[in-house]
Design a protein around this motif. Structure first.
Motif, PDB file in Angstrom:
ATOM      1  N   ARG A  14       0.841  -1.208   0.000  1.00 20.88           N
ATOM      2  CA  ARG A  14       0.000   0.000   0.000  1.00 20.88           C
ATOM      3  C   ARG A  14       0.872   1.253   0.000  1.00 20.88           C
ATOM      4  O   ARG A  14       0.603   2.225  -0.713  1.00 20.88           O
ATOM      5  N   TRP A  16       2.363   1.644  -3.428  1.00 18.17           N
ATOM      6  CA  TRP A  16       1.333   2.131  -4.356  1.00 18.17           C
ATOM      7  C   TRP A  16       1.083   3.625  -4.143  1.00 18.17           C
ATOM      8  O   TRP A  16       1.003   4.396  -5.106  1.00 18.17           O
ATOM      9  N   ASN A  17       0.967   4.031  -2.888  1.00 17.92           N
ATOM     10  CA  ASN A  17       0.753   5.450  -2.599  1.00 17.92           C
ATOM     11  C   ASN A  17       1.918   6.294  -3.097  1.00 17.92           C
ATOM     12  O   ASN A  17       1.720   7.396  -3.610  1.00 17.92           O
ATOM     13  N   VAL A  51       1.568   6.567  -6.841  1.00 21.96           N
ATOM     14  CA  VAL A  51       0.502   7.525  -7.174  1.00 21.96           C
ATOM     15  C   VAL A  51       1.005   8.951  -6.967  1.00 21.96           C
ATOM     16  O   VAL A  51       0.765   9.831  -7.808  1.00 21.96           O
ATOM     17  N   GLU A  52       1.726   9.170  -5.886  1.00 21.13           N
ATOM     18  CA  GLU A  52       2.250  10.508  -5.603  1.00 21.13           C
ATOM     19  C   GLU A  52       3.255  10.940  -6.670  1.00 21.13           C
ATOM     20  O   GLU A  52       3.227  12.075  -7.136  1.00 21.13           O
TER      21      GLU A  52
END
Length: 194
Positions: free
Chosen positions: A59, A62-63, A66-67
């Motif tokens: 997670r 993934w974050n 995305v950032e």
């Protein structure tokens, strides 16, 4: 007991505040209980803890992705805004003074010429040089014998092939970054269909 409308409203507010505080306390109590139960379950099942840690790591990755994507997108949008502002400034400057080089090709007005000169100065320089050669051949100020003419024809054939290659590569770039359906006329013209 409340007697006036204001006292009734005050009573309602107080009851609602107490109810909200009670619900918040109950929610926090349930969450704490769930957390304690989960911790107890993880203590008894080390494999589940490892899976939880793996999920948390995925997670976080993934974050982070995305950032990074969002940051790249923001940077790209900022670069596009900057490029558009520069283009606007160039066009504004051209509106104040006419660039005589814009007459080098009848399909390009001074604004398109400025954009082309900014995006690919090699093309505008080549257009100017070839226009000069054409003018010299037209008014016979460029002496050229038969052998030179044949050599020039060979060079022009090479230039035609290079131009076709450049058109194909440019269209592939356009296909990657543009929306070809919106610019069908441009593509048809570029490949010689119109």
């Amino acid at each position: 007991m409340p007697e006036t409308e204001a006292e009734v409203q005050e009573c309602i507010k107080e009851i609602e505040a107490r109810q909200s505080a009670w619900m918040k306390a109950k929610r926090e109590e349930r969450e704490a209980q769930k957390a304690a139960e989960r911790e107890e379950f993880l203590r008894k099942n080390p494999q589940a803890r490892a899976e939880d840690e793996e999920l948390a790591r995925e997670r976080a990755e993934w974050n982070a992705r995305v950032e990074r994507y969002e940051a790249k997108k923001r940077a790209q949008e900022e670069a596009e805004r900057t490029a558009e502002a520069e283009r606007t400034e160039r066009h504004k400057a051209l509106a104040e003074r006419y660039d005589s080089e814009a007459d080098a090709h009848p399909l390009l007005d001074e604004f398109r010429w400025s954009d082309l000169k900014h995006a690919a100065p090699e093309v505008t320089e080549s257009i100017c040089a070839l226009q000069s050669l054409l003018d010299g051949l037209h008014d016979f100020t460029r002496p050229m014998g038969p052998d030179d003419a044949v050599t020039l024809l060979d060079g022009l054939e090479t230039l035609n092939r290079l131009t076709e290659s450049l058109s194909i590569v440019t269209l592939s770039v356009f296909d990657r970054v543009g929306t070809p359906r919106d610019y069908g006329l441009f593509i048809d013209r570029a490949v010689g269909k119109s």
